[in-house]
Design a protein around this motif. Structure first.
Motif, PDB file in Angstrom:
ATOM      1  N   GLU A 136      12.415  15.266  -7.515  1.00 52.56           N
ATOM      2  CA  GLU A 136      12.093  16.681  -7.759  1.00 52.56           C
ATOM      3  C   GLU A 136      10.706  16.814  -8.383  1.00 52.56           C
ATOM      4  N   LEU A 137      10.394  15.929  -9.338  1.00 48.74           N
ATOM      5  CA  LEU A 137       9.071  15.967  -9.966  1.00 48.74           C
ATOM      6  C   LEU A 137       7.970  15.574  -8.992  1.00 48.74           C
ATOM      7  N   LEU A 138       8.310  14.786  -7.991  1.00 44.69           N
ATOM      8  CA  LEU A 138       7.310  14.383  -6.990  1.00 44.69           C
ATOM      9  C   LEU A 138       6.859  15.574  -6.166  1.00 44.69           C
ATOM     10  N   GLY A 139       7.734  16.563  -6.012  1.00 42.83           N
ATOM     11  CA  GLY A 139       7.383  17.717  -5.197  1.00 42.83           C
ATOM     12  C   GLY A 139       7.601  17.442  -3.724  1.00 42.83           C
ATOM     13  N   GLU A 140       7.287  18.415  -2.892  1.00 37.85           N
ATOM     14  CA  GLU A 140       7.550  18.297  -1.456  1.00 37.85           C
ATOM     15  C   GLU A 140       6.471  17.458  -0.780  1.00 37.85           C
ATOM     16  N   ARG A 141       6.532  16.177  -1.032  1.00 38.38           N
ATOM     17  CA  ARG A 141       5.616  15.211  -0.419  1.00 38.38           C
ATOM     18  C   ARG A 141       6.325  13.877  -0.265  1.00 38.38           C
ATOM     19  N   THR A 142       5.774  13.034   0.572  1.00 38.50           N
ATOM     20  CA  THR A 142       6.366  11.726   0.868  1.00 38.50           C
ATOM     21  C   THR A 142       5.412  10.612   0.470  1.00 38.50           C
ATOM     22  N   ILE A 143       5.946   9.603  -0.206  1.00 37.55           N
ATOM     23  CA  ILE A 143       5.194   8.371  -0.463  1.00 37.55           C
ATOM     24  C   ILE A 143       5.785   7.280   0.424  1.00 37.55           C
ATOM     25  N   THR A 144       4.950   6.716   1.273  1.00 35.64           N
ATOM     26  CA  THR A 144       5.359   5.593   2.118  1.00 35.64           C
ATOM     27  C   THR A 144       4.700   4.326   1.596  1.00 35.64           C
ATOM     28  N   VAL A 145       5.512   3.338   1.279  1.00 31.91           N
ATOM     29  CA  VAL A 145       5.001   2.063   0.767  1.00 31.91           C
ATOM     30  C   VAL A 145       5.095   1.027   1.874  1.00 31.91           C
ATOM     31  N   ASP A 146       3.941   0.590   2.363  1.00 32.13           N
ATOM     32  CA  ASP A 146       3.875  -0.444   3.394  1.00 32.13           C
ATOM     33  C   ASP A 146       3.760  -1.805   2.727  1.00 32.13           C
ATOM     34  N   CYS A 147       4.705  -2.683   3.036  1.00 30.77           N
ATOM     35  CA  CYS A 147       4.722  -4.036   2.471  1.00 30.77           C
ATOM     36  C   CYS A 147       4.478  -5.029   3.595  1.00 30.77           C
ATOM     37  N   ASP A 148       3.293  -5.604   3.620  1.00 32.13           N
ATOM     38  CA  ASP A 148       2.909  -6.558   4.658  1.00 32.13           C
ATOM     39  C   ASP A 148       2.797  -7.950   4.061  1.00 32.13           C
ATOM     40  N   VAL A 149       3.616  -8.851   4.569  1.00 31.31           N
ATOM     41  CA  VAL A 149       3.631 -10.225   4.060  1.00 31.31           C
ATOM     42  C   VAL A 149       2.469 -10.993   4.678  1.00 31.31           C
ATOM     43  N   LEU A 150       1.521 -11.378   3.823  1.00 30.07           N
ATOM     44  CA  LEU A 150       0.388 -12.175   4.283  1.00 30.07           C
ATOM     45  C   LEU A 150       0.753 -13.645   4.344  1.00 30.07           C
TER      46      LEU A 150
ATOM     47  N   ASN B 281       0.837  -1.195   0.000  1.00 33.28           N
ATOM     48  CA  ASN B 281       0.000   0.000   0.000  1.00 33.28           C
ATOM     49  C   ASN B 281       0.872   1.244   0.000  1.00 33.28           C
ATOM     50  N   ALA B 282       0.614   2.159  -0.924  1.00 30.18           N
ATOM     51  CA  ALA B 282       1.358   3.414  -1.005  1.00 30.18           C
ATOM     52  C   ALA B 282       0.495   4.556  -0.493  1.00 30.18           C
ATOM     53  N   SER B 283       1.026   5.308   0.465  1.00 20.65           N
ATOM     54  CA  SER B 283       0.310   6.442   1.055  1.00 20.65           C
ATOM     55  C   SER B 283       1.075   7.726   0.784  1.00 20.65           C
ATOM     56  N   VAL B 284       0.343   8.800   0.504  1.00 21.69           N
ATOM     57  CA  VAL B 284       0.945  10.094   0.189  1.00 21.69           C
ATOM     58  C   VAL B 284       0.704  11.064   1.338  1.00 21.69           C
ATOM     59  N   GLU B 285       1.761  11.744   1.766  1.00 27.90           N
ATOM     60  CA  GLU B 285       1.661  12.790   2.779  1.00 27.90           C
ATOM     61  C   GLU B 285       2.272  14.067   2.213  1.00 27.90           C
ATOM     62  N   GLU B 286       1.629  15.197   2.503  1.00 26.78           N
ATOM     63  CA  GLU B 286       2.094  16.486   1.983  1.00 26.78           C
ATOM     64  C   GLU B 286       3.158  17.079   2.898  1.00 26.78           C
ATOM     65  N   ARG B 287       4.214  16.329   3.103  1.00 27.40           N
ATOM     66  CA  ARG B 287       5.355  16.799   3.885  1.00 27.40           C
ATOM     67  C   ARG B 287       6.535  15.899   3.569  1.00 27.40           C
ATOM     68  N   VAL B 288       7.722  16.337   3.955  1.00 25.38           N
ATOM     69  CA  VAL B 288       8.926  15.538   3.750  1.00 25.38           C
ATOM     70  C   VAL B 288       9.705  15.461   5.055  1.00 25.38           C
ATOM     71  N   PRO B 289      10.554  14.453   5.218  1.00 17.69           N
ATOM     72  CA  PRO B 289      11.394  14.382   6.420  1.00 17.69           C
ATOM     73  C   PRO B 289      12.345  15.569   6.509  1.00 17.69           C
ATOM     74  N   SER B 290      12.841  15.835   7.699  1.00 19.60           N
ATOM     75  CA  SER B 290      13.691  17.009   7.925  1.00 19.60           C
ATOM     76  C   SER B 290      15.003  16.942   7.152  1.00 19.60           C
ATOM     77  N   HIS B 291      15.454  15.730   6.813  1.00 21.67           N
ATOM     78  CA  HIS B 291      16.738  15.619   6.115  1.00 21.67           C
ATOM     79  C   HIS B 291      16.618  15.905   4.616  1.00 21.67           C
ATOM     80  N   VAL B 292      15.392  16.028   4.102  1.00 24.39           N
ATOM     81  CA  VAL B 292      15.187  16.285   2.677  1.00 24.39           C
ATOM     82  C   VAL B 292      15.161  17.795   2.450  1.00 24.39           C
ATOM     83  N   SER B 293      16.128  18.299   1.686  1.00 21.73           N
ATOM     84  CA  SER B 293      16.241  19.739   1.462  1.00 21.73           C
ATOM     85  C   SER B 293      15.557  20.196   0.182  1.00 21.73           C
TER      86      SER B 293
END
Length: 238
Positions: free
Chosen positions: A103-117, A40-52
């Protein structure tokens, strides 16, 4: 003859179900033989502090307690992430970032959760393959919403394993083969056959450069099949 009757250069049946989860921006249930991983990929409109500059892609990996033959404890009950899960989710994150223009993604984060069923060998490589589909679907949704103007995903990536069992090189090891492998290799590649990451270990004995090349050739063949599957599912990277 292998345990499931496959030829040494034959991979297991692969199936990807897109949109498996209702609420995630991108979702894919990937099945490789009896291994099943929900990505599952989730989008958040923010980035970690280390991303400039630009955006960020990261991943988390976990196995359900009965994904294996015996019940395992959840990481949360141990109050820390297992070293194996931590290593695998870093691999997934690195692999996915290699396929996208942040850069094209813009200032947002995609988190991909991989859960092994269900785990029957190759869970980390299946997570990369399915995680890529989920990430691409999330980017496509961002385009549909007008939040980005160009698709940031640049190339297909996928992962597969190979190994040496009974001194024979084999593609796409199931659990029974993996548990007896003399040499184990995980390979992440682009659709063009370029390497992103290679993890190779002589678990039962050392291995030669020639043997490694043979395993790489098997992985190239398997990853080409996976890239074709991704193309059929996604219909391109537009």
């Amino acid at each position: 003859m292998r345990v499931d009757g496959r030829a040494n250069d034959e991979m297991r049946k692969v199936k990807a179900t897109l949109g498996f989860s209702k609420f995630a921006e991108g979702s894919c249930l990937i099945e490789v033989g009896d291994t099943m991983v929900l990505c599952n990929a989730s989008v958040e409109e923010r980035v970690p502090s280390h991303v400039s500059s630009g955006g960020w892609v990261t991943a988390e990996y976990s196995m359900l307690p009965r994904a294996n033959r015996e019940r395992s404890k959840r990481d949360v009950t141990k109050l820390k992430l297992s070293p194996r899960s931590a290593e695998i989710q870093r691999l997934i994150g690195r692999s996915l970032r290699s396929a996208i223009d942040l850069e094209l993604l813009g200032e947002r984060t995609i988190t991909v959760d991989c859960d092994v069923l269900q785990g029957d060998g190759g869970t980390r490589t299946a997570s990369v393959t399915g995680g890529f589909i989920a990430m691409t679907l999330a980017c496509r949704k961002l385009m549909e919403q007008g939040l980005i103007s160009h698709m940031p995903v640049r190339t297909y990536i996928s992962g597969i394993s190979a190994g040496i069992v009974r001194n024979e090189a084999m593609l796409d090891l199931c659990y029974e083969e993996d548990s007896r492998a003399m040499v184990d290799l995980n390979c992440i590649m682009t659709a063009e056959g370029d390497l992103i990451e290679l993890q190779a270990t002589g678990e039962g004995r050392p291995f030669s450069v020639e043997e490694e090349r043979k395993l790489l050739a098997l992985c190239r063949k398997g990853n080409a099949v996976l890239a074709q599957m991704q193309r059929r599912c996604l219909g391109g990277l537009e």
